[in-house]
Design a protein around this motif. Structure first.
Motif, PDB file in Angstrom:
ATOM      1  N   ALA A 143       0.802  -1.217   0.000  1.00  0.00           N
ATOM      2  CA  ALA A 143       0.000   0.000   0.000  1.00  0.00           C
ATOM      3  C   ALA A 143       0.837   1.270   0.000  1.00  0.00           C
ATOM      4  CB  ALA A 143      -0.940   0.000   1.210  1.00  0.00           C
ATOM      5  N   GLU A 144       2.101   1.159   0.347  1.00  0.00           N
ATOM      6  CA  GLU A 144       3.036   2.289   0.347  1.00  0.00           C
ATOM      7  C   GLU A 144       2.498   3.464   1.171  1.00  0.00           C
ATOM      8  OE1 GLU A 144       3.857   3.054  -3.739  1.00  0.00           O
ATOM      9  OE2 GLU A 144       5.038   1.219  -3.997  1.00  0.00           O
ATOM     10  N   SER A 145       2.136   4.586   0.534  1.00  0.00           N
ATOM     11  CA  SER A 145       1.768   5.794   1.272  1.00  0.00           C
ATOM     12  C   SER A 145       0.497   5.638   2.094  1.00  0.00           C
ATOM     13  CB  SER A 145       1.595   6.972   0.300  1.00  0.00           C
ATOM     14  OG  SER A 145       0.557   6.695  -0.628  1.00  0.00           O
ATOM     15  N   LYS A 146      -0.380   4.713   1.712  1.00  0.00           N
ATOM     16  CA  LYS A 146      -1.634   4.530   2.445  1.00  0.00           C
ATOM     17  C   LYS A 146      -1.526   3.452   3.518  1.00  0.00           C
ATOM     18  CE  LYS A 146      -4.515   5.882  -1.489  1.00  0.00           C
ATOM     19  NZ  LYS A 146      -5.607   5.456  -2.407  1.00  0.00           N
ATOM     20  N   ALA A 147      -0.347   2.910   3.699  1.00  0.00           N
ATOM     21  CA  ALA A 147      -0.183   1.796   4.635  1.00  0.00           C
ATOM     22  C   ALA A 147      -0.569   2.181   6.055  1.00  0.00           C
ATOM     23  CB  ALA A 147       1.261   1.302   4.595  1.00  0.00           C
ATOM     24  N   GLY A 148      -0.208   3.398   6.481  1.00  0.00           N
ATOM     25  CA  GLY A 148      -0.521   3.823   7.843  1.00  0.00           C
ATOM     26  C   GLY A 148      -2.013   3.837   8.117  1.00  0.00           C
ATOM     27  N   LEU A 149      -2.781   4.369   7.163  1.00  0.00           N
ATOM     28  CA  LEU A 149      -4.229   4.433   7.338  1.00  0.00           C
ATOM     29  C   LEU A 149      -4.846   3.032   7.342  1.00  0.00           C
ATOM     30  CD1 LEU A 149      -5.165   7.471   5.044  1.00  0.00           C
ATOM     31  CD2 LEU A 149      -5.152   7.387   7.553  1.00  0.00           C
ATOM     32  N   ILE A 150      -4.354   2.159   6.473  1.00  0.00           N
ATOM     33  CA  ILE A 150      -4.902   0.801   6.399  1.00  0.00           C
ATOM     34  C   ILE A 150      -4.597   0.030   7.673  1.00  0.00           C
ATOM     35  CG2 ILE A 150      -4.731  -1.396   5.182  1.00  0.00           C
ATOM     36  CD1 ILE A 150      -4.271   0.212   2.621  1.00  0.00           C
ATOM     37  N   ILE A 151      -3.373   0.163   8.185  1.00  0.00           N
ATOM     38  CA  ILE A 151      -3.022  -0.532   9.424  1.00  0.00           C
ATOM     39  C   ILE A 151      -3.855   0.002  10.585  1.00  0.00           C
ATOM     40  CG2 ILE A 151      -1.161  -0.904  11.094  1.00  0.00           C
ATOM     41  CD1 ILE A 151       0.766  -0.898   8.700  1.00  0.00           C
ATOM     42  N   ALA A 152      -4.069   1.331  10.613  1.00  0.00           N
ATOM     43  CA  ALA A 152      -4.918   1.907  11.663  1.00  0.00           C
ATOM     44  C   ALA A 152      -6.333   1.330  11.598  1.00  0.00           C
ATOM     45  CB  ALA A 152      -4.950   3.425  11.533  1.00  0.00           C
ATOM     46  N   ALA A 153      -6.855   1.185  10.379  1.00  0.00           N
ATOM     47  CA  ALA A 153      -8.193   0.608  10.217  1.00  0.00           C
ATOM     48  C   ALA A 153      -8.208  -0.853  10.668  1.00  0.00           C
ATOM     49  CB  ALA A 153      -8.640   0.715   8.766  1.00  0.00           C
ATOM     50  N   CYS A 154      -7.105  -1.567  10.429  1.00  0.00           N
ATOM     51  CA  CYS A 154      -7.014  -2.972  10.870  1.00  0.00           C
ATOM     52  C   CYS A 154      -7.000  -3.091  12.386  1.00  0.00           C
ATOM     53  CB  CYS A 154      -5.745  -3.622  10.303  1.00  0.00           C
ATOM     54  SG  CYS A 154      -5.818  -3.948   8.529  1.00  0.00           S
ATOM     55  N   ILE A 155      -6.615  -2.026  13.075  1.00  0.00           N
ATOM     56  CA  ILE A 155      -6.601  -2.031  14.535  1.00  0.00           C
ATOM     57  C   ILE A 155      -7.929  -1.553  15.097  1.00  0.00           C
ATOM     58  CG2 ILE A 155      -5.509  -1.014  16.567  1.00  0.00           C
ATOM     59  CD1 ILE A 155      -2.913  -0.862  14.941  1.00  0.00           C
ATOM     60  N   VAL A 156      -8.437  -0.443  14.561  1.00  0.00           N
ATOM     61  CA  VAL A 156      -9.655   0.161  15.110  1.00  0.00           C
ATOM     62  C   VAL A 156     -10.887  -0.671  14.760  1.00  0.00           C
ATOM     63  CG1 VAL A 156     -11.144   2.198  15.040  1.00  0.00           C
ATOM     64  CG2 VAL A 156      -8.657   2.467  15.090  1.00  0.00           C
ATOM     65  N   GLY A 157     -10.941  -1.228  13.535  1.00  0.00           N
ATOM     66  CA  GLY A 157     -12.113  -2.002  13.120  1.00  0.00           C
ATOM     67  C   GLY A 157     -12.430  -3.161  14.061  1.00  0.00           C
ATOM     68  N   PRO A 158     -11.465  -4.034  14.367  1.00  0.00           N
ATOM     69  CA  PRO A 158     -11.740  -5.121  15.311  1.00  0.00           C
ATOM     70  C   PRO A 158     -12.136  -4.631  16.700  1.00  0.00           C
ATOM     71  CG  PRO A 158      -9.784  -5.623  14.032  1.00  0.00           C
ATOM     72  CD  PRO A 158     -10.160  -4.212  13.704  1.00  0.00           C
TER      73      PRO A 158
END
Length: 299
Positions: A143-158
């Motif tokens: 995901a490169e530049s969007k990796a931070g947002l995606i990882i945050a979503a992987c934490i907050v979503g669960p």
């Protein structure tokens, strides 16, 4: 090290306070509500700390975390009645699960139910702990530049899923029994591992990670509830929580090490499949070895 110490102490302490303040019939649902508030707190804190880091500085995150201790201590000060409150009696055991004698209360250490649950818990965390770190590493590459947002979503979503499902897990565990709900939570783990092995889309990984919320809701509630069932009348509830927690910590520690080795030598897909296999073993052991620990109150 301080964080690990606090985590190890707070879990059993909150469960013990809950046990003395809540009627036994509502213990499971109260544990579920505790887990809901913990998940909401984790999600909100993660968001606020991210804002502190973005708008202020990285150091502001740690200062903000320290400030949060003030309302936490203020809330704890209102629970002084828990210091001297006696442990509320659990429902009396039937002939199928004999009551334990106080003279031989330490025999709970050899209780087959406790040993079986500890083994299942070790395997659950052996399969679970490494999934998000490995998924995060894969997302960072793709995901490169969007990796931070995606990882945050992987934490907050669960965390949001955990907040929604935890009270349900506690309530239904009191009505249906522990094993059916535990099986639902454990079965989400191999499904998650297989799906992560089959996809490379970072956005699909967010959706798949929602299964982590189901597993966390079920295990977070059922862990203290099953231990309470097993140690009823022994007076060693928090000791048993600590011993099972020690086993869980060992499983989680081995998870990241072993899965990382598999990912390095065989690839990320193989790592996810190996974790899924361990999760399947944990689910089968719950089904075959762990007896139902809920005991209905006598009329």
């Amino acid at each position: 090290m301080l964080h690990s110490f606090a985590s190890a102490v707070l879990g059993p302490a909150i469960a013990a306070i809950t046990m003395v303040l809540v009627d036994p019939s509502g213990f499971g649902e109260r544990l579920g509500r505790n887990a809901r508030y913990a998940a909401v707190g984790n999600a909100v804190a993660a968001g606020l700390m991210g804002m502190c880091a973005y708008y202020l500085s990285d150091r502001a995150v740690f200062l903000f975390a320290a400030v949060l201790a003030i309302p936490a201590l203020a809330a704890l000060a209102t629970l002084r009645e828990a210091d001297s409150a006696p442990i509320r009696p659990r429902p009396t055991a039937s002939a199928r699960v004999p009551a334990r004698s106080h003279n031989r209360s330490w025999q709970f250490l050899t209780d087959r139910s406790l040993i079986a649950f500890a083994v299942c818990a070790v395997l659950f965390h052996l399969a679970n702990a490494a999934m998000l770190p490995i998924a995060a590493a894969a997302v960072t590459k793709r995901a490169e530049s969007k990796a931070g947002l995606i990882i945050a979503a992987c934490i907050v979503g669960p965390q949001l899923i955990t907040a929604l499902l935890s009270p349900w897990a506690g309530r239904v565990a009191e009505a249906w029994g522990r094993r059916p709900i535990l099986l639902i939570g454990f079965s989400a783990l191999p499904m998650r591992g297989i799906l992560l092995a089959c996809t490379a889309d970072p956005y699909l990984i967010i959706a798949i990670q929602l299964f982590d919320g189901l597993g966390a809701a079920v295990f977070g509630v059922l862990f203290p509830l099953i231990v309470a069932d097993i140690t009823r009348d022994t007076g060693h509830y928090t000791t048993a929580l600590g011993l099972v927690g020690l086993a869980i910590g060992g499983g989680a520690t081995l998870s990241t090490t072993l899965a990382g080795l598999v990912a390095d030598y065989l690839g990320v897909g193989a790592a996810f499949l190996s974790l899924a296999a361990v999760g399947m073993c944990a689910t089968v052991l719950v089904w075959r070895l762990l007896p139902e620990t809920r005991v209905a109150a006598e009329n």
